[in-house]
Design an enzyme around this catalytic site. Structure first.
Site, PDB file in Angstrom:
ATOM      1  N   SER A 121      -3.262  14.592   1.329  1.00  0.00           N
ATOM      2  CA  SER A 121      -4.523  14.934   0.658  1.00  0.00           C
ATOM      3  C   SER A 121      -5.582  13.847   0.779  1.00  0.00           C
ATOM      4  O   SER A 121      -6.569  13.863   0.054  1.00  0.00           O
ATOM      5  CB  SER A 121      -4.253  15.229  -0.832  1.00  0.00           C
ATOM      6  OG  SER A 121      -3.370  16.317  -0.975  1.00  0.00           O
TER       7      SER A 121
ATOM      8  N   HIS B  81      -5.419  10.610   0.015  1.00  0.00           N
ATOM      9  CA  HIS B  81      -5.459   9.558  -1.014  1.00  0.00           C
ATOM     10  C   HIS B  81      -5.434   8.159  -0.397  1.00  0.00           C
ATOM     11  O   HIS B  81      -6.029   7.230  -0.942  1.00  0.00           O
ATOM     12  CB  HIS B  81      -4.280   9.724  -1.974  1.00  0.00           C
ATOM     13  CG  HIS B  81      -4.280  11.026  -2.701  1.00  0.00           C
ATOM     14  ND1 HIS B  81      -5.287  11.392  -3.577  1.00  0.00           N
ATOM     15  CD2 HIS B  81      -3.406  12.070  -2.672  1.00  0.00           C
ATOM     16  CE1 HIS B  81      -5.025  12.594  -4.068  1.00  0.00           C
ATOM     17  NE2 HIS B  81      -3.896  13.030  -3.525  1.00  0.00           N
ATOM     18  N   GLY B  82      -4.756   8.016   0.737  1.00  0.00           N
ATOM     19  CA  GLY B  82      -4.729   6.711   1.387  1.00  0.00           C
ATOM     20  C   GLY B  82      -6.114   6.255   1.801  1.00  0.00           C
ATOM     21  O   GLY B  82      -6.462   5.083   1.644  1.00  0.00           O
ATOM     22  N   THR B  83      -6.920   7.175   2.306  1.00  0.00           N
ATOM     23  CA  THR B  83      -8.285   6.826   2.705  1.00  0.00           C
ATOM     24  C   THR B  83      -9.125   6.449   1.492  1.00  0.00           C
ATOM     25  O   THR B  83      -9.893   5.481   1.528  1.00  0.00           O
ATOM     26  CB  THR B  83      -8.934   7.999   3.456  1.00  0.00           C
ATOM     27  OG1 THR B  83      -8.200   8.232   4.660  1.00  0.00           O
ATOM     28  CG2 THR B  83     -10.378   7.692   3.807  1.00  0.00           C
TER      29      THR B  83
ATOM     30  N   GLU C   9      -2.062  -7.446   5.793  1.00  0.00           N
ATOM     31  CA  GLU C   9      -0.881  -8.235   6.138  1.00  0.00           C
ATOM     32  C   GLU C   9       0.142  -7.386   6.864  1.00  0.00           C
ATOM     33  O   GLU C   9       0.698  -6.431   6.303  1.00  0.00           O
ATOM     34  CB  GLU C   9      -0.258  -8.834   4.871  1.00  0.00           C
ATOM     35  CG  GLU C   9       0.937  -9.710   5.185  1.00  0.00           C
ATOM     36  CD  GLU C   9       1.291 -10.640   4.029  1.00  0.00           C
ATOM     37  OE1 GLU C   9       2.476 -10.958   3.888  1.00  0.00           O
ATOM     38  OE2 GLU C   9       0.386 -11.038   3.291  1.00  0.00           O
TER      39      GLU C   9
ATOM     40  N   PHE D 274       0.876  -1.173   0.000  1.00  0.00           N
ATOM     41  CA  PHE D 274       0.000   0.000   0.000  1.00  0.00           C
ATOM     42  C   PHE D 274       0.913   1.222   0.000  1.00  0.00           C
ATOM     43  O   PHE D 274       1.652   1.446   0.948  1.00  0.00           O
ATOM     44  CB  PHE D 274      -0.887  -0.035   1.244  1.00  0.00           C
ATOM     45  CG  PHE D 274      -2.029   0.938   1.238  1.00  0.00           C
ATOM     46  CD1 PHE D 274      -1.818   2.269   1.571  1.00  0.00           C
ATOM     47  CD2 PHE D 274      -3.307   0.530   0.926  1.00  0.00           C
ATOM     48  CE1 PHE D 274      -2.869   3.163   1.594  1.00  0.00           C
ATOM     49  CE2 PHE D 274      -4.376   1.411   0.942  1.00  0.00           C
ATOM     50  CZ  PHE D 274      -4.151   2.737   1.268  1.00  0.00           C
ATOM     51  N   LEU D 275       0.870   2.029  -1.044  1.00  0.00           N
ATOM     52  CA  LEU D 275       1.856   3.094  -1.207  1.00  0.00           C
ATOM     53  C   LEU D 275       1.241   4.341  -1.831  1.00  0.00           C
ATOM     54  O   LEU D 275       0.614   4.274  -2.898  1.00  0.00           O
ATOM     55  CB  LEU D 275       3.003   2.594  -2.089  1.00  0.00           C
ATOM     56  CG  LEU D 275       4.038   3.614  -2.541  1.00  0.00           C
ATOM     57  CD1 LEU D 275       4.825   4.139  -1.353  1.00  0.00           C
ATOM     58  CD2 LEU D 275       4.976   2.998  -3.566  1.00  0.00           C
ATOM     59  N   ILE D 276       1.421   5.484  -1.156  1.00  0.00           N
ATOM     60  CA  ILE D 276       1.119   6.787  -1.726  1.00  0.00           C
ATOM     61  C   ILE D 276       2.451   7.536  -1.807  1.00  0.00           C
ATOM     62  O   ILE D 276       3.158   7.669  -0.810  1.00  0.00           O
ATOM     63  CB  ILE D 276       0.112   7.582  -0.860  1.00  0.00           C
ATOM     64  CG1 ILE D 276      -1.199   6.817  -0.719  1.00  0.00           C
ATOM     65  CG2 ILE D 276      -0.129   8.969  -1.459  1.00  0.00           C
ATOM     66  CD1 ILE D 276      -1.957   6.596  -2.017  1.00  0.00           C
TER      67      ILE D 276
ATOM     68  N   GLN E  98       1.218  13.024  -0.607  1.00  0.00           N
ATOM     69  CA  GLN E  98       0.808  12.802   0.777  1.00  0.00           C
ATOM     70  C   GLN E  98       0.148  14.066   1.322  1.00  0.00           C
ATOM     71  O   GLN E  98       0.483  15.177   0.924  1.00  0.00           O
ATOM     72  CB  GLN E  98       2.023  12.429   1.633  1.00  0.00           C
ATOM     73  CG  GLN E  98       2.646  11.109   1.235  1.00  0.00           C
ATOM     74  CD  GLN E  98       4.052  10.957   1.787  1.00  0.00           C
ATOM     75  OE1 GLN E  98       4.442  11.665   2.698  1.00  0.00           O
ATOM     76  NE2 GLN E  98       4.812  10.027   1.219  1.00  0.00           N
TER      77      GLN E  98
END
Length: 514
Positions: A260, A262-264, A286, A251-253, A258
């Protein structure tokens, strides 16, 4: 011979990652940033020997991640006996495509004159669009068995050792039936093309998920039929017809994006796909680190909170039967305190893993207790040792039972460790762990309240004064390693491990912690 320190440099500082796109005359830089980790490539000390003024520039085309390696330095150490400068080209060839080792002029020409760039669309299927700060974004998802998805992921995987702690790239040469279990999600910004022949897509980040067999118990749902006759050979199995867990692996932004949310967006898109798939039983992660736990808790809390409010989930402050009197039972059934059947229905519907659901439920139940009745609100710790079920204030009683519910979960998770301690030490460890867990919940709740204030102020056209640190947590801003400055969910004295089993061997060795 000069001191080794004069010839040694920090590899994190030496490596510069650059995203480029076509310009009027030659490719232009749209973002430059440094990696967070380089120890998988250059060793645990993250040092490179043998150069002064070293710059290792890794260039990537913003749309398709066409890569290039360019190394420059002011001075190189002359070999003395067995002591020689690090062979950077040789070292990097184990991590990046051979095509990246061309001349800079050839690379710039390839990016500038890419005839396919204008028609480029991310591989897979468009599954989500959103707008943040006036900028438009898309999330595309595709199977790793798709050659186009696989090709793009292979280029992107150099980011794994650079931003995902203990991460290793996925093997993309497995049999097709194995690759089909993997889904890759790419996040792209939709931009105005800088030239008529350039792409309108610029990479933001990506995530990988895989399906693995869900072992049903006797009381669980009926197995999905896969046909008559003997069990098929592996290559004939349709994994999308079998009951499965869906697990988030990488899982990578990327750093330029970062801050803003985007991860959500990426996490909730994966969760939505999980909920909509009738063969997926639950979504797991994991080996997450503490910062991803914060992002996940925030996202899941927003997903579950409306349903928990709708069902009026709360702690029963008076769980004892009316005729109990002063002679009350020593053990209290959990079902007498919270609606366990309703909660099981909610968890199953939203496909949240049991321990993760417990965290969200505990945080929600804590939020329903007035702040002044909680330790963080100024409650006297000495009062907490009193039997709160005798208190006149129902909220005090709820807080007492809330603490008992959390302690129950912590004890169950760490029973084998706790039973080896003396009773006094056992109580102390539970209290210490509970205090840490509660502090983490309070920080997240404050961040969530802060976020709601910002949204309300934005809707009313006003600017709210907020704490930037709290706002960052609430918005779910994440990168591959998720930093080290986020609110911890589990800084436990007793280890509170996830109840998510390890994945299959081939997946477990390919995907590491965030």
């Amino acid at each position: 011979m000069q001191n080794e320190g004069d010839w040694s440099c920090d590899s994190n500082d030496a490596v510069q990652i650059t995203l480029v796109q076509p310009g009027e005359q030659k490719p232009t830089t749209i973002a430059t940033f440094h990696p967070q980790f380089t120890y998988p490539i250059f060793g645990d000390e993250e040092r490179i020997f043998g150069y002064k003024g070293l710059i290792i520039r890794l260039r990537f085309a913003a749309h398709d991640l066409r890569s290039h390696v360019h190394i420059s330095y002011d001075e190189k150490f002359k070999t003395v006996g067995d002591t020689a400068a690090t062979d950077i080209n040789k070292t990097l060839r184990d991590w990046i495509s051979e095509s990246a080792f061309t001349s800079l002029s050839e690379y710039e020409k390839a990016v500038q004159n890419d005839k396919n760039a204008k028609d480029f669309v991310p591989p897979g299927k468009l599954v989500h669009t959103y707008t943040t700060n006036g900028r438009n974004y898309e999330i595309w998802a595709g199977s790793l068995a798709d050659p186009d998805v696989r090709h793009l992921l292979e280029r992107a995987q150099i980011f794994v050792p650079l931003f995902i702690e203990a991460g290793t790239p996925l093997a993309t040469d497995d049999p097709e039936w194995t690759l089909q279990r993997w889904t890759v999600y790419f996040v792209y910004e939709v931009i105005t093309p800088p030239t008529p022949t350039a792409s309108k897509y610029s990479i933001v980040g990506y995530a990988t998920t895989y399906r693995w067999w869900f072992y049903l118990n006797r009381e669980g749902p009926k197995p999905v039929a896969v046909g008559n006759g003997p069990f098929p050979y592996p290559e004939k199995i349709n994994f999308f017809e079998l009951p499965s867990r869906l697990r988030i692996a990488q899982f990578l932004i990327l750093p330029p994006h970062q801050g803003s949310g985007h991860g959500t967006h990426l996490y909730t898109t994966i969760h939505k796909a999980c909920v909509e798939d009738p063969t997926v039983v639950e979504l797991t992660v994991e080996d997450p680190n503490e910062a991803f736990d914060a992002l996940r808790d925030t996202a899941d809390y927003h997903i579950l909170r409306p349903e928990l409010i709708k069902r009026d989930v709360n702690i029963n402050p008076n769980p004892y039967p009316p005729d109990t009197g002063k002679k009350r039972p020593r053990l209290m059934p959990t079902a007498a305190l919270i609606p366990t059947k309703t909660l099981h229905e909610i968890r199953s519907t939203y496909k949240i893993a049991p321990t993760q659901f417990a965290h969200i439920l505990e945080m929600f139940l804590l939020s329903r207790i007035p702040f002044k009745n909680r330790v963080a609100g100024g409650a006297n710790m000495a009062r907490l040792l009193i039997k709160k079920h005798n208190a006149e204030d129902e909220n005090d009683r709820r807080y007492y039972w809330w603490r008992m519910l959390v302690k129950q979960r912590l004890y169950k998770r760490s029973r084998d460790v706790l039973i080896q301690l003396d009773l006094s030490d056992r109580i102390q460890k539970l209290d210490e762990t509970l205090a840490n867990v509660e502090e983490g919940y309070e920080n997240l709740l404050k961040a969530l309240d802060n976020r709601e204030e910002r949204i309300e102020a934005r809707e009313e056209g006003e600017e709210a004064e907020v704490d930037p640190k709290k706002a960052t947590i609430a918005e779910g801003n994440a990168n591959g390693s998720f930093g080290r400055d986020r609110t911890k969910r589990k800084y436990t004295v007793i280890e509170d491990e996830e109840d998510e089993d390890e994945g299959p061997g081939d997946a477990a060795k390919k995907t590491k912690k965030f």
